[in-house]
Scaffold this motif. Structure first.
Motif, PDB file in Angstrom:
ATOM      1  N   LEU A   1       0.822  -1.202   0.000  1.00 15.26           N
ATOM      2  CA  LEU A   1       0.000   0.000   0.000  1.00 15.26           C
ATOM      3  C   LEU A   1       0.861   1.259   0.000  1.00 15.26           C
ATOM      4  N   THR A   2       0.382   2.279  -0.687  1.00 13.21           N
ATOM      5  CA  THR A   2       1.060   3.568  -0.691  1.00 13.21           C
ATOM      6  C   THR A   2       0.379   4.504   0.316  1.00 13.21           C
ATOM      7  N   GLU A   3       1.021   5.659   0.537  1.00 12.11           N
ATOM      8  CA  GLU A   3       0.408   6.643   1.428  1.00 12.11           C
ATOM      9  C   GLU A   3      -0.934   7.098   0.881  1.00 12.11           C
ATOM     10  N   LYS A   4      -1.033   7.215  -0.439  1.00  9.38           N
ATOM     11  CA  LYS A   4      -2.291   7.618  -1.055  1.00  9.38           C
ATOM     12  C   LYS A   4      -3.377   6.576  -0.797  1.00  9.38           C
ATOM     13  N   ASP A   5      -2.991   5.298  -0.818  1.00 12.62           N
ATOM     14  CA  ASP A   5      -3.954   4.243  -0.515  1.00 12.62           C
ATOM     15  C   ASP A   5      -4.511   4.399   0.893  1.00 12.62           C
ATOM     16  N   VAL A   6      -3.636   4.748   1.840  1.00 12.56           N
ATOM     17  CA  VAL A   6      -4.062   4.914   3.230  1.00 12.56           C
ATOM     18  C   VAL A   6      -5.041   6.083   3.353  1.00 12.56           C
ATOM     19  N   ILE A   7      -4.773   7.162   2.625  1.00  5.20           N
ATOM     20  CA  ILE A   7      -5.686   8.309   2.626  1.00  5.20           C
ATOM     21  C   ILE A   7      -7.056   7.884   2.096  1.00  5.20           C
ATOM     22  N   HIS A   8      -7.054   7.147   0.979  1.00  4.54           N
ATOM     23  CA  HIS A   8      -8.317   6.695   0.402  1.00  4.54           C
ATOM     24  C   HIS A   8      -9.071   5.793   1.373  1.00  4.54           C
ATOM     25  N   ALA A   9      -8.337   4.917   2.051  1.00  4.49           N
ATOM     26  CA  ALA A   9      -8.968   4.020   3.026  1.00  4.49           C
ATOM     27  C   ALA A   9      -9.594   4.819   4.159  1.00  4.49           C
ATOM     28  N   ALA A  10      -8.888   5.836   4.635  1.00  4.52           N
ATOM     29  CA  ALA A  10      -9.404   6.655   5.731  1.00  4.52           C
ATOM     30  C   ALA A  10     -10.650   7.430   5.310  1.00  4.52           C
ATOM     31  N   LYS A  11     -10.720   7.803   4.034  1.00  8.69           N
ATOM     32  CA  LYS A  11     -11.872   8.574   3.557  1.00  8.69           C
ATOM     33  C   LYS A  11     -13.131   7.714   3.388  1.00  8.69           C
ATOM     34  N   THR A  12     -12.959   6.417   3.225  1.00  7.58           N
ATOM     35  CA  THR A  12     -14.116   5.559   2.975  1.00  7.58           C
ATOM     36  C   THR A  12     -14.451   4.637   4.143  1.00  7.58           C
ATOM     37  N   TYR A  13     -13.521   4.473   5.078  1.00  5.44           N
ATOM     38  CA  TYR A  13     -13.738   3.535   6.191  1.00  5.44           C
ATOM     39  C   TYR A  13     -14.711   4.109   7.224  1.00  5.44           C
ATOM     40  N   THR A  14     -15.633   3.264   7.660  1.00  2.77           N
ATOM     41  CA  THR A  14     -16.513   3.609   8.764  1.00  2.77           C
ATOM     42  C   THR A  14     -16.403   2.493   9.797  1.00  2.77           C
ATOM     43  N   PRO A  15     -16.117   2.812  11.063  1.00  5.28           N
ATOM     44  CA  PRO A  15     -15.946   1.771  12.081  1.00  5.28           C
ATOM     45  C   PRO A  15     -17.196   0.914  12.236  1.00  5.28           C
ATOM     46  N   SER A  16     -17.028  -0.248  12.822  1.00  3.18           N
ATOM     47  CA  SER A  16     -18.147  -1.146  13.062  1.00  3.18           C
ATOM     48  C   SER A  16     -19.259  -0.406  13.804  1.00  3.18           C
ATOM     49  N   GLY A  17     -20.462  -0.522  13.280  1.00  2.72           N
ATOM     50  CA  GLY A  17     -21.590   0.172  13.888  1.00  2.72           C
ATOM     51  C   GLY A  17     -21.772   1.588  13.398  1.00  2.72           C
ATOM     52  N   GLY A  18     -20.851   2.071  12.542  1.00  2.97           N
ATOM     53  CA  GLY A  18     -20.940   3.431  12.023  1.00  2.97           C
ATOM     54  C   GLY A  18     -21.987   3.554  10.931  1.00  2.97           C
ATOM     55  N   ARG A  19     -22.229   4.779  10.516  1.00  2.00           N
ATOM     56  CA  ARG A  19     -23.259   5.035   9.526  1.00  2.00           C
ATOM     57  C   ARG A  19     -22.698   5.827   8.344  1.00  2.00           C
ATOM     58  N   ASP A  20     -23.355   5.664   7.199  1.00  2.00           N
ATOM     59  CA  ASP A  20     -22.977   6.413   6.006  1.00  2.00           C
ATOM     60  C   ASP A  20     -23.687   7.759   5.969  1.00  2.00           C
ATOM     61  N   GLU A  21     -23.092   8.686   5.238  1.00  2.00           N
ATOM     62  CA  GLU A  21     -23.689  10.011   5.104  1.00  2.00           C
ATOM     63  C   GLU A  21     -24.784  10.027   4.042  1.00  2.00           C
ATOM     64  N   PHE A  22     -24.607   9.201   3.006  1.00  2.00           N
ATOM     65  CA  PHE A  22     -25.567   9.168   1.906  1.00  2.00           C
ATOM     66  C   PHE A  22     -26.018   7.729   1.649  1.00  2.00           C
ATOM     67  N   ILE A  23     -27.230   7.608   1.133  1.00  2.00           N
ATOM     68  CA  ILE A  23     -27.763   6.312   0.715  1.00  2.00           C
ATOM     69  C   ILE A  23     -28.025   6.384  -0.792  1.00  2.00           C
ATOM     70  N   VAL A  24     -27.572   5.355  -1.502  1.00  2.00           N
ATOM     71  CA  VAL A  24     -27.706   5.293  -2.955  1.00  2.00           C
ATOM     72  C   VAL A  24     -28.727   4.228  -3.331  1.00  2.00           C
ATOM     73  N   PHE A  25     -29.609   4.589  -4.255  1.00  2.78           N
ATOM     74  CA  PHE A  25     -30.553   3.632  -4.826  1.00  2.78           C
ATOM     75  C   PHE A  25     -30.153   3.422  -6.280  1.00  2.78           C
ATOM     76  N   SER A  26     -29.642   2.243  -6.566  1.00  3.82           N
ATOM     77  CA  SER A  26     -29.167   1.929  -7.916  1.00  3.82           C
ATOM     78  C   SER A  26     -30.111   0.938  -8.572  1.00  3.82           C
ATOM     79  N   SER A  27     -30.391   1.166  -9.853  1.00  4.68           N
ATOM     80  CA  SER A  27     -31.167   0.170 -10.581  1.00  4.68           C
ATOM     81  C   SER A  27     -30.405  -1.147 -10.593  1.00  4.68           C
ATOM     82  N   GLY A  28     -31.151  -2.230 -10.638  1.00  5.06           N
ATOM     83  CA  GLY A  28     -30.540  -3.552 -10.691  1.00  5.06           C
ATOM     84  C   GLY A  28     -30.549  -4.144 -12.076  1.00  5.06           C
TER      85      GLY A  28
END
Length: 866
Positions: free
Chosen positions: A39-66
């Motif tokens: 992993l690179t430092e940039k990878d770690v930044i990306h991981a930190a931006k998308t990771y939510t701890p166990s029990g955490g919640r997302d800011e947005f909900i997406v409804f995608s066609s199937g």
């Protein structure tokens, strides 16, 4: 590297939890992981931006066609975790959709011309709006393969209604709400005759038609009203996507098209293929119509004709009332998008490298002044393209779809051929940034990016191809949704998400805070109608009713039994089973099936469902709860016994089994009663703790306690039966009733202890970052295998361990890091002798041990809670 990494972490994390991660990095743990995984430092930044701890919640909900699954996929942003599949146009076994009678009724609303349709091609989801902003109440989606629109209630994420378009034979351009959810726009795609008769292709221009359907919507009830809906007849140009005007352009709608050449192909007779003839013209047509005026016209019978039961306003009527116009647009467009203020309209053509931005004030002026460049073959006025445009900007190869930014003038466009997302300014007509995606992007999903209140922050690229992005799983690859951070000056691609269900075509995103789904239903609810179910059955009302060859079973489900547990019917009977889930606890779903009869129901707390089948084969068929709901899940079953009324059955000889003596039964009864008393003591201690710490102040804890008390409240009735059996000298039956009491106690204790654990976290003093890290190390290091905080287990209770020794912190540290060094310590030796177990070396480092000591300090501070 360590210095740069420290700077990196200081930028990425600033919370107390992040401080723990940073301290781990200083110790080299993060560097080890990065090195091991490449992993690179940039990878770690990306991981930190998308990771939510166990029990955490997302800011947005997406409804995608199937796509071809006929369903909707729900996932969160930024985690990109899939949360749910919503069954819409196709049966879905887990949720019982299409297998129980109530969901079948919804699915069968989608029958076309008397034919069952059991698959769909979901394409464009749309969220209900208020003042052009998403309100989080309703979701609609279209079916391209079979022109239909479905309505989903966001209180429970279930499909409530399907309506069939009675005149379209194909559609792609749905479903799009008007700004206050007055109507849902659904545009035809491949032109065809509106009636259901045969018409030769040679009559294409005369009898084949396109159109836009305006489905009248009731935003309070969340239902389409077909009788109040209408269709605008359009030429046989292939209509595509639509958008409703808002703000400055409120009351108007826009639908683009392709194949204004009206070419009909014919390679089998030596004609050039469709794609050759459909691309001859330099431009296609953007349809511009006044839906408010059309809605008024549709109230007068002289303005419409009825075709297949729906009102159709002819083109001539719309033109005569200045309600329909055409504007040339880029060749083969695939979307039209109105800006948040309604003033700008962006259209991109797949075969044009430019994006074209129209200005509503210019279009409005041309319409007002009746300034036309000409008319099409059907007499529809054509507005001058140059006079309607704000301007054009070259973006790249294959521009397709757009999403708006929260920054004034900014817009994002997908480039299918270039496999890029481009950020540009539609007011200044200037390209700002591009980012590569993988591969061949179709639609984009912004965070509320097509509403009057776009949120920015993220863009999702819905890519058609995955090629080399994931582990190989055969020739059929998943689709690839890629999350892009757009909050900075430069776009930053964060993470890939494989989607293996259908071909997700388009998606919409909404702030999670706008969604308020229910966690349980009122007891006995028919979830498809929202009203009490005719089969609602409460505890004590279970029964089996026979009416001729029809058998009606009124049943209940609750952890951990189905009542009734035996159902006997005759071969040839029609069996209807009404099932009610009596649970009140959140997430306590029960399922139900009868083996071999191809039925299934999924029942959330409070729901009633209906199953119906013909008992057309003889035999014994177990039925059971299909959802693992409790420790006694396997025991939650019963038998359907189907006998042939025309056969005589000879009883098998009963096996002679040794029976327990009365004294043995009495001993078992006494033992069971003693176990129940001990279990009840545990329950009372938990109740005492909950009351002392005012559990009623915390809604989530209160809900669990109410569920526990509901289970506990069933015990007195069983105790009466047990006592009556003892009085009658029937200890065998008394033991069974006492076992039932124990089961209710286990359920009570299970929920009660969950409530206690949750309450502890709420009333305890806040953990320091080190204590949090110590609790994780305690769990991950295996300490909990022997030590349970608050009670003696396989090892001693560690509450107060820091008070038992001189220089206790050093003593505990030395013992954890080298247990063998203290095996001969008199205190340790006594513990080894008592528990018959030696403390193993868990090979923890000094930092982990230091954090565990901080955790034990926190335990001592809150010792009264354990």
């Amino acid at each position: 590297m360590a210095t740069r990494l420290s700077k990196l972490l200081s930028l990425v994390v600033s919370t107390s939890i992040a401080a723990t991660v940073a301290s781990a990095a200083v110790g080299g743990e993060l560097q080890k992981i990065m090195k091991a995984r490449g992993l690179t430092e940039k990878d770690v930044i990306h991981a930190a931006k998308t990771y939510t701890p166990s029990g955490g919640r997302d800011e947005f909900i997406v409804f995608s066609s199937g796509g071809q699954s006929g369903q909707i996929i729900v996932y969160g942003v930024p985690t990109m975790r899939i949360l749910k599949y919503i069954a819409v146009f196709t049966p879905e076994p887990w949720q019982g959709y299409g297998y129980d009678e109530d969901s079948k009724k919804v699915l069968r609303e989608g029958n076309i011309r008397g034919r069952e349709i059991n698959w769909g091609d979901t394409h464009h989801p749309g969220l209900s709006e208020k003042d052009g902003k998403y309100d989080g109440k309703w979701l609609v989606i279209n079916d391209k393969a079979n022109p239909r629109v479905a309505v989903i209630d966001l209180k429970d994420f279930e499909t409530k209604q399907i309506v069939v378009n009675p005149v379209f034979k194909s559609e792609h351009g749905g479903a799009f709400f008007t700004p206050n959810s007055e109507y849902i726009l659904e545009a035809c795609q491949y032109a065809a005759p509106f009636d259901n008769n045969y018409h030769p292709i040679e009559e294409y221009k005369e009898t084949y038609r396109g159109g836009v359907t305006f489905w009248k919507f009731d935003p309070k009830k969340g239902r389409i009203k077909p009788k109040d809906s209408f269709v605008l007849e359009l030429p046989p140009y292939m209509q595509d996507l639509s958008d409703a005007g808002k703000g400055a352009s409120y009351g108007w709608g826009f639908t683009n098209s392709f194949n204004t050449e009206m070419y009909t192909g014919g390679i089998e007779v030596g004609m050039p293929p469709f794609e050759a003839g459909c691309s001859r013209n330099d431009t296609d047509f953007l349809h511009v119509y006044n839906w408010q005026k059309l809605a008024k016209l549709a109230k007068n019978k002289k303005n419409y004709k009825m075709i297949n039961g729906i009102k159709v306003i002819p083109m001539s009527v719309a033109v005569a009332n200045n309600a329909l116009f055409l504007i040339p647009e880029p060749k083969s467009p695939h979307g039209v998008d109105v800006s948040p203020d309604g003033e700008y309209i962006t259209v991109c053509g797949k075969l044009d490298t430019h994006a074209s931005v129209y200005k509503w004030s210019k279009i409005k002026k041309l319409i007002k002044n009746h300034e036309y460049a000409g008319k099409d073959p059907y007499g529809i006025p054509i507005l001058d393209m140059k006079k309607s445009l704000h301007g054009q900007v070259e973006l790249g190869l294959g521009p397709l779809h757009n999403q708006y930014s929260n920054v004034d003038g900014e817009i994002y466009t997908s480039l299918y051929v270039d496999s890029q997302i481009v950020k540009w300014n539609y007011k200044k007509l200037k390209v700002l940034d591009k980012v590569n995606v993988h591969y061949n992007v179709g639609h984009l999903c912004g965070m509320e990016g097509k509403s009057a209140d776009p949120q920015g922050k993220y863009i999702i690229s819905l890519n058609k191809l995955a090629i080399d992005r994931f582990d190989p799983v055969g020739p059929l690859h998943p689709q690839n949704h890629q999350l892009i951070d757009v909050s900075g000056k430069k776009m930053d691609l964060l993470v890939d998400m494989p989607l293996p269900l259908g071909e997700p075509h388009q998606a919409v995103a909404i702030r999670a805070s706008k969604l308020h789904p229910e966690v349980r239903y009122k007891m006995g609810t028919n979830t498809k109608t929202g009203k009490p179910h005719i089969g609602k059955t409460l505890a004590g009302q279970e029964r089996i009713v026979r009416k001729g060859k029809n058998v009606y079973v009124y049943a209940t489900l609750v952890r951990s039994h189905i009542n009734p547990e035996r159902i006997t019917v005759n071969k040839g009977d029609t069996v209807t089973i009404y099932l009610t889930n009596l649970e009140r606890a959140q997430d306590e779903t029960h399922g139900f099936t009868v083996d071999n009869f191809d039925i299934h129901a999924s029942l959330e707390p409070g729901e009633t469902a209906e199953l119906k089948f013909k008992a057309d084969i003889e035999g014994v068929f177990p039925y059971y709860c299909t959802e693992f709901c409790s420790a006694l899940h396997l025991e939650m079953m019963g038998y359907l016994m189907v006998k042939d009324p025309n056969k005589k059955y000879v009883s098998a000889q009963k096996l002679k089994m040794k029976k327990m003596s009365k004294a043995e039964l009495k001993a078992e009864y006494d033992k069971t009663v003693a176990v129940n008393a001990a279990t009840d003591a545990v329950i009372q201690s938990v109740v005492k703790f909950l009351k002392a710490n005012h559990y009623e102040k915390y809604p989530t804890v209160k809900a669990l306690v109410e569920d526990a008390l509901d289970q506990y409240g069933k015990i007195p009735e069983q105790k009466k039966k047990s006592d009556a059996a003892v009085k009658a000298g029937d200890y065998e039956k008394a033991v069974l009733f006492e076992n039932m009491i124990w089961q209710y106690m286990v359920k009570t204790a299970d929920v009660g202890i969950r409530a206690k654990d949750l309450l502890v976290k709420k009333v305890a003093t806040k953990q320091s970052p080190a204590a949090e890290a110590g609790e994780r190390a305690f769990g991950e290091g295996g300490c909990g295998g022997c030590h349970v905080i608050g009670k003696v287990s396989s090892g001693p209770d560690l509450t107060g361990v820091l008070l038992r020794h001189e220089n206790a912190e050093k003593w505990v540290k030395d013992f954890v890091m080298d247990p063998a060094s203290k095996y001969n310590d008199p205190y340790v030796k006594s513990m080894i002798d008592y528990f018959n177990l030696k403390m193993p070396n868990q090979h923890m480092n000094e930092k982990e041990v230091k954090n565990i000591i901080e955790y034990l300090k926190w335990v001592d501070e809150n010792a009264n809670l354990f």
